[in-house]
Write an enzyme that holds these catalytic residues in place. Structure first.
Site, mmCIF file in Angstrom:
data_model
loop_
_atom_site.group_PDB
_atom_site.id
_atom_site.type_symbol
_atom_site.label_atom_id
_atom_site.label_comp_id
_atom_site.label_asym_id
_atom_site.label_seq_id
_atom_site.Cartn_x
_atom_site.Cartn_y
_atom_site.Cartn_z
ATOM 1 N N ARG A 231 1.519 -5.442 -4.710
ATOM 2 C CA ARG A 231 2.845 -5.506 -5.307
ATOM 3 C C ARG A 231 3.863 -5.513 -4.172
ATOM 4 N NH1 ARG A 231 0.745 -6.920 -9.325
ATOM 5 N NH2 ARG A 231 0.825 -5.995 -11.400
ATOM 6 N N GLU A 260 10.776 -9.853 -6.201
ATOM 7 C CA GLU A 260 10.426 -11.261 -6.479
ATOM 8 C C GLU A 260 11.076 -11.778 -7.763
ATOM 9 O OE1 GLU A 260 6.205 -10.504 -6.444
ATOM 10 O OE2 GLU A 260 6.049 -10.860 -8.582
ATOM 11 N N HIS A 299 3.228 -15.119 -6.775
ATOM 12 C CA HIS A 299 2.457 -14.184 -7.631
ATOM 13 C C HIS A 299 1.461 -14.941 -8.517
ATOM 14 C CE1 HIS A 299 2.640 -9.862 -9.305
ATOM 15 N NE2 HIS A 299 1.437 -10.384 -9.504
HETATM 16 P P1 NAI Z 1 -8.056 -0.427 -8.602
HETATM 17 O O1 NAI Z 1 -7.384 0.631 -9.396
HETATM 18 O O2 NAI Z 1 -9.448 -0.807 -8.927
HETATM 19 O O3 NAI Z 1 -8.017 -0.026 -7.043
HETATM 20 C C1 NAI Z 1 -6.901 0.542 -6.419
HETATM 21 C C2 NAI Z 1 -7.430 1.406 -5.268
HETATM 22 O O4 NAI Z 1 -6.299 1.882 -4.539
HETATM 23 C C3 NAI Z 1 -8.215 2.643 -5.745
HETATM 24 O O5 NAI Z 1 -9.448 2.727 -5.079
HETATM 25 C C4 NAI Z 1 -7.288 3.819 -5.378
HETATM 26 O O6 NAI Z 1 -7.993 5.008 -5.040
HETATM 27 C C5 NAI Z 1 -6.559 3.249 -4.170
HETATM 28 N N1 NAI Z 1 -5.277 3.904 -3.898
HETATM 29 C C6 NAI Z 1 -4.349 4.325 -4.780
HETATM 30 N N2 NAI Z 1 -3.314 4.870 -4.139
HETATM 31 C C7 NAI Z 1 -3.583 4.803 -2.810
HETATM 32 C C8 NAI Z 1 -2.900 5.197 -1.631
HETATM 33 N N3 NAI Z 1 -1.720 5.805 -1.715
HETATM 34 N N4 NAI Z 1 -3.482 4.969 -0.451
HETATM 35 C C9 NAI Z 1 -4.705 4.383 -0.372
HETATM 36 N N5 NAI Z 1 -5.420 3.989 -1.446
HETATM 37 C C10 NAI Z 1 -4.862 4.194 -2.656
HETATM 38 O O7 NAI Z 1 -7.084 -1.689 -8.672
HETATM 39 P P2 NAI Z 1 -7.450 -3.205 -8.389
HETATM 40 O O8 NAI Z 1 -7.979 -3.840 -9.622
HETATM 41 O O9 NAI Z 1 -8.253 -3.299 -7.150
HETATM 42 O O10 NAI Z 1 -5.981 -3.808 -8.149
HETATM 43 C C11 NAI Z 1 -5.154 -3.326 -7.092
HETATM 44 C C12 NAI Z 1 -3.744 -3.797 -7.313
HETATM 45 O O11 NAI Z 1 -3.671 -5.203 -7.135
HETATM 46 C C13 NAI Z 1 -3.209 -3.579 -8.749
HETATM 47 O O12 NAI Z 1 -2.705 -2.269 -8.932
HETATM 48 C C14 NAI Z 1 -2.116 -4.612 -8.848
HETATM 49 O O13 NAI Z 1 -0.873 -4.060 -8.474
HETATM 50 C C15 NAI Z 1 -2.523 -5.663 -7.829
HETATM 51 N N6 NAI Z 1 -2.874 -6.924 -8.494
HETATM 52 C C16 NAI Z 1 -2.205 -8.047 -8.118
HETATM 53 C C17 NAI Z 1 -2.470 -9.251 -8.738
HETATM 54 C C18 NAI Z 1 -1.775 -10.506 -8.329
HETATM 55 O O14 NAI Z 1 -1.815 -11.491 -9.072
HETATM 56 N N7 NAI Z 1 -1.164 -10.566 -7.161
HETATM 57 C C19 NAI Z 1 -3.443 -9.338 -9.836
HETATM 58 C C20 NAI Z 1 -4.145 -8.110 -10.108
HETATM 59 C C21 NAI Z 1 -3.830 -6.949 -9.463
#
Ligand code: NAI
Length: 338
Positions: A231, A260, A299
């Site tokens: 994000r 954005e 995005h």
């Molecule tokens: P997820 O929930 O499976 O993984 C997120 C990871 O980040 C977890 O392992 C968590 O422990 C870790 N985390 C949380 N806070 C943290 C911190 N302060 N420092 C270090 N690690 C931390 O989520 P997933 O599915 O991997 O997606 C991640 C992000 O990608 C989503 O939250 C979303 O914002 C973004 N995303 C972007 C998309 C796009 O089209 N550009 C599409 C899908 C997701």
């Protein structure tokens, strides 16, 4: 049941109508915001995408709302605490295919490492010279992955295919995955110092706001590459511009950008003096995007045919599960801090 879908594209309607045929569906192509709240006030089930800003103020205008389904993984566009207070269940799409965003992450990495974007523009001008287009190999380079959830782990799987070394940082390390995939958890400081390419896969929340800032950028290797498909708010735009100017960062690949949504409403902003802060962000975004060592996509990391089909299937499943009294994929308050 009457169900309202916001931010819907034409091709999505037949699928939703087919899957939810015993319900009355209404489709709106605009996002759900304070301006469009009237459209949603009759509905107890509403589905949105990320450009709908579900604030405390907006919820006051939706007294009938019982279920809010976001067709995304991230839910930082929704005030989860306020939904809880109003007794509204919020569901997301936690796993629609981590490969989709991970593959796009590598599209950005490769664009930077092999100057694809620069080459493309040059050849469009009928210029086939190769000066200034020398790239670098990924093999043997160190990739630093911040956030090793669904997407981060798939990025690591792909990185291993490129014979990259991988360092990772996560507040909840997955030691089994580290063992199986062959990567190492280190502190964030170590990761920033040792990685040639750093890629962000954390959710956006108050803990990750400007996680990459002036101070953390100073720790990076000179000439590092930063990729952000998480994000926009995870990275401080001003710090990014400074890091590119000073050469700390040699390249940046972004699918997301702080503010954005402002770019989309740019013209409107120009006529509203109350928006000076937003305009300042907009100017920073344009300064950033005009550089030839910045690759930006609007995005679209999630935007593949297969992922969209999976997103709709889970959205339908979320609605049906809720109507059967057994909600699935519900988002809970403390998830926002993890
Ligand atoms: P997820 O929930 O499976 O993984 C997120 C990871 O980040 C977890 O392992 C968590 O422990 C870790 N985390 C949380 N806070 C943290 C911190 N302060 N420092 C270090 N690690 C931390 O989520 P997933 O599915 O991997 O997606 C991640 C992000 O990608 C989503 O939250 C979303 O914002 C973004 N995303 C972007 C998309 C796009 O089209 N550009 C599409 C899908 C997701």
């Amino acid at each position: 049941m009457r169900i309202a879908f916001f931010e819907i594209k034409g091709w999505e309607k037949p699928f939703l109508r087919r899957m939810l045929k015993e319900h009355e569906l209404e489709f709106f192509k605009e996002p759900l915001t304070l301006d469009t709240a009237n459209l949603a006030k009759q509905y107890s089930v509403v589905s949105v995408f990320i450009y709908s800003k579900i604030t405390r103020e907006l919820l006051k205008k939706l007294p009938k709302l019982k279920l809010l389904v976001t067709r995304s993984t991230g839910f930082d566009h929704i005030d989860i605490n306020a939904c809880k207070k109003h007794g509204i269940v919020v569901c997301n799409v936690p796993y629609y295919g981590e490969n989709t965003v991970a593959e796009h992450t590598f599209a950005l990495i490769l664009s930077i490492s092999r100057n694809i974007h620069k080459s493309y523009l040059r050849t469009l001008r009928n210029d086939f010279s190769i000066e200034g287009l020398k790239g670098f190999d990924l093999m043997g380079k160190t990739l630093g992955v911040i956030g090793t959830g669904h997407i981060g782990l798939h990025v690591i799987r792909i990185a291993k295919g490129f014979s990259m070394r991988v360092l990772a940082y996560d507040i909840h390390p997955n030691t089994v995955a580290a063992e199986v995939l062959g990567f190492r958890y280190v502190s964030m400081e170590q990761l920033l110092k040792k990685s040639d390419i750093i890629t962000l896969h954390v959710p956006y929340n108050k803990h990750t706001h400007h996680l990459i800032n002036k101070h953390t950028i100073k720790l990076m290797k000179r000439g590092a590459i930063l990729i952000n498909t998480s994000r926009g708010g995870v990275v401080d735009t001003e710090a990014l511009i400074e890091a590119l100017d000073s050469g700390i960062l040699a390249g940046v690949g972004l699918d997301v950008l702080e503010g954005e949504d402002l770019i989309k409403e740019e013209k409107q902003l120009l006529y509203d003096k109350a928006n000076l802060e937003k305009l300042a962000q907009l100017v920073k975004d344009h300064i950033l995007l005009s550089r030839d060592n910045v690759v930006f996509t609007p995005h679209i990391a999630f935007y593949s045919q297969e992922a969209l089909e999976r997103i709709l299937a889970t959205t339908v499943q979320n609605i049906i599960a809720f109507l059967r009294g057994k909600p699935e994929n519900t988002v809970v308050v403390n998830q926002q801090s993890s």
